[in-house]
Design an enzyme around this catalytic site. Structure first.
Site, short mmCIF file in Angstrom:
data_model
loop_
_atom_site.label_atom_id
_atom_site.label_comp_id
_atom_site.label_asym_id
_atom_site.label_seq_id
_atom_site.Cartn_x
_atom_site.Cartn_y
_atom_site.Cartn_z
N GLU A 264 0.86 -1.10 0.04
CA GLU A 264 0.09 -0.05 0.12
C GLU A 264 0.81 1.21 0.18
OE1 GLU A 264 -1.21 3.09 1.24
OE2 GLU A 264 -1.86 2.05 3.19
N CYS A 301 -2.87 7.28 5.43
CA CYS A 301 -2.75 7.10 3.89
C CYS A 301 -4.14 7.51 3.16
CB CYS A 301 -2.47 5.78 3.64
SG CYS A 301 -3.31 4.48 4.85
#
Length: 507
Positions: A264, A301
């Protein structure tokens, strides 16, 4: 905190061991501590321990693994005050944030325990033999998902608990039946060790092979490169920067036996404000967005770094309300000096693109920042792909588009995202219907009338998306589907029931 709390060592096959020299932590406040700095030798020992453990753990029952996961959660909670104390020192995150993250981490472990006990994740299939079928008989076929083997996990800087030592990747791998080798993040090595101590205690209490979990400390790239290239590692979980993640991904792909890299890597998480919503509640949207943008110094994020809306008086109102809200945000401590420096570099990069600057941070010290807000037009955005690059921190970019068609063009220009958000009212349904097919191809999670910070740990959650949001868009790093990353389907043809039950006893 007492020096005796830490060994400063690596955890390999149930033993705390030295190796590779040492490095000192760089806490936001409080004392620094010394930790061993791993090398390829420690990684090799950890991977071999994990492989030895797989011979038993890979064939353990779901009930046994569920018991282990719950025991890890219990041991983490027993060390809660200690984890919060060192975590706040190392990262600068407030105690309430770490307490909440600890609850998310232990809740995730227990959720996975419940999930694997149900057994549905194994996707069992059985085609019974058809011996009399013409022109050819069909054999008996049984399929079940099986664990892949030792998994390498990289701790994340911004989530020292939920995406690190006992976080989603480790919990997923253990739930699947895969031993783990964790490469700790140098931003919080003390937090890592206390959690590793909790896992070691749970392994001991449940009688699980000690090589099922291993942890190697280190603040160099050597450890990470050795881990992803080790021939016994069968997959890697990573949460971090695009540059670091892509380098590790390339190493995984270049192996003689390429392995999956579940990375990720980042996202700007754009928010699209449609006309009716803009007319009805633009100030409230701006204030909510500013709160989401600056949560945790913007070090999420899912931080919503880009807003796309129609140019005009309502866009002016959005900028005015957002500017007011952002100006009221005090300086916040970032996770590391390096992250703070990278933030200032990204801010200066945008400033050099001749974009209007509404809020410009004045750095309080090397590790603290306050928000930045920039504006640009749809035309400039479409001519400069660099505007879509993530700046990790509390930086927002408002893109003023000329009409809904240009808003759709901006959406089409996006790279892969973790999230895309649409602010809409009932009068926006036609525009939303036109926008959604575009956004669905861009992100793993689509939101309506909300803000993307805060990722619910649940069966239906998807935390991933097309590259560069993640390196494998078919999977998620949050939610019970995350377990499937570390399983592979195996078909058993003409197996007697007794033999099949023995082989897949963990299923």
């Amino acid at each position: 905190m007492s020096e005796q709390t830490f060994t400063g060592q690596h955890l390999i096959a149930g033993q705390w061991v030295d190796g590779g020299g040492s490095f000192d932590s760089q806490p936001a406040h409080g004392p620094a501590h010394s930790f061993q700095n791993g090398t390829a030798a420690e990684v090799d020992a950890a991977c071999k321990a994990a492989e030895a453990a797989f011979e038993s753990f890979g064939y353990s029952t779901r009930a046994a693994r569920a018991t282990l996961l719950r025991s890890i959660a219990d041991e983490i909670e027993a060390r809660g005050a200690e984890i919060t104390e060192i975590g706040t020192q190392e990262t600068g995150l407030p105690a309430a944030r770490l307490d909440g993250e600890r609850g998310r981490t232990t809740g995730q472990l227990r959720l996975f325990a419940d999930h694997i006990e149900q057994g549905d994740y194994l996707d069992r299939r059985h085609d019974a033999a058809l011996p009399d079928r013409q022109p050819l008989p069909r054999p008996d076929l049984k399929m079940v998902q099986r664990p892949i083997g030792p998994v390498g996990v990289f701790g994340a800087s911004n989530f020292p608990l939920a995406f690190s030592t006992a976080g989603g990747d480790t919990a997923s791998a253990l739930a699947a039946g895969c031993p783990v080798v964790v490469k700790s993040h140098p931003a919080h090595p003390g937090t890592t060790e206390i959690v590793a101590q909790a896992i070691a205690a749970a392994l001991d209490k449940t009688g699980t092979h000690p090589g099922t979990f291993n942890m190697v400390q280190g603040n160099t790239q050597t450890v990470g490169a050795a881990l992803v290239q080790h021939p016994l590692i069968r997959a890697v979980g990573f949460t971090g920067s695009l540059g670091g993640g892509r380098a590790l991904y390339d190493l995984c792909a270049a192996r003689p036996d390429p392995i999956p890299f579940f990375g990720e890597l980042g996202s700007v998480n754009p928010m699209f404000v449609l006309p009716a919503a803009s007319a009805a509640r633009i100030a409230a949207i701006a204030q909510g967005w500013a709160g989401s943008l600056t949560m945790g110094a913007g070090q999420f994020c899912t931080n919503p770094g880009v807003v796309v809306l129609l140019d005009g008086p309502q866009a002016d109102s959005f900028v005015k309300a957002a500017t007011s809200a952002l100006n009221a945000v005090p300086a916040q401590t970032m996770l590391t000096d390096g992250i703070a420096a990278a933030y200032r570099s990204g801010r200066d990069r945008l400033a050099a693109l001749a974009i209007t600057c509404d809020v410009h941070s004045q750095t309080a010290d090397a590790r603290s920042v306050v928000p930045d807000l920039f504006e640009t037009t749809g035309e400039i955005w479409l001519d400069n792909r660099a505007l879509g690059d993530e700046v990790f921190g509390p930086l927002g970019l408002v893109v003023r588009v000329s009409d809904v068609a240009q808003m759709q063009a901006v959406a089409r220009s996006l790279e892969g995202q973790l999230t895309c958000t649409v602010q809409m009212d009932a009068g926006d349904m036609a525009d939303a219907n036109a926008l959604m097919p575009i956004l669905e191809r861009k992100a793993g999670r689509l939101l309506v009338n909300g803000f993307p910070t805060g990722v619910e740990v649940a069966d239906a959650m998807v935390h991933g998306g097309p590259y560069p949001a993640s390196t494998n868009f078919g999977h998620t790093s949050v939610g019970t589907l995350a377990i499937r990353r570390f399983l592979r389907p195996v078909c058993y043809q003409n197996f007697p029931d007794e033999l099949h039950s023995a082989v897949v006893s963990g299923s």
